[in-house]
Design an enzyme around this catalytic site. Structure first.
Site: not given
Ligand code: THU
Length: 133
Positions: A39, A41, A50, A52, A89, A92
């Site tokens: 991920n 941000e 994300c 995934e 999420c 994804c």
């Molecule tokens: N996030 C992911 O990368 N994958 C997931 O399966 C759940 C959430 C990330 C997005 C964000 O950077 C952080 O986790 C918190 O939501």
């Protein structure tokens, strides 16, 4: 195949300064090619990507075609540095459904042995796959 060690190492590549929640993902194609994602941000929160989808998009960039994705492996690490399951999420799940022809297996890890496995159809029933477009 168990990808815990690779996922655990990959967590350190995650850029999550706002949530402190690191996620690592490995996707495997039907011809057994492996692609990684973390991920990333952003200070403009909704532009966060994300793990995934980053892994899936790299697979496509490297030549995977629609329907080629077979497995998605995911590991999370929270702000207290504890390894935790990260369930994909909704966005994804949609992309996994499309890129696997609705036929992916998803593996959510909290350790080398604590792994939950789902099919994409379990995580996203009645997926919209675009046939109606
Ligand atoms: N996030 C992911 O990368 N994958 C997931 O399966 C759940 C959430 C990330 C997005 C964000 O950077 C952080 O986790 C918190 O939501």
């Amino acid at each position: 195949m168990n990808y815990f060690k690779e996922l655990n190492a990959l967590l350190d590549m995650s850029s999550a300064p706002y949530s402190g929640f690191n996620v690592a993902s490995i996707v495997v194609t039907k011809d057994n090619k492996v692609f990684k994602g973390v991920n990333v941000e952003s200070a403009a929160y909704p532009t966060t990507n994300c793990a995934e989808r980053n892994a899936l998009q790299t697979a496509v960039t490297e030549g995977a075609k629609l329907g080629d994705i077979k497995e998605v492996h995911v590991l999370g690490r929270n702000a207290q540095k504890l390894l935790v399951k990260a369930y994909p999420c909704g966005s994804c799940r949609q992309v996994i459904a499309e890129q696997s022809a609705n036929d992916a297996h998803i593996f959510c890890y909290a350790s080398e042995t604590d792994i939950e496995q789902f099919t994409i159809a379990e995580l996203l029933p009645h997926a919209f796959l675009g046939a109606e477009l």
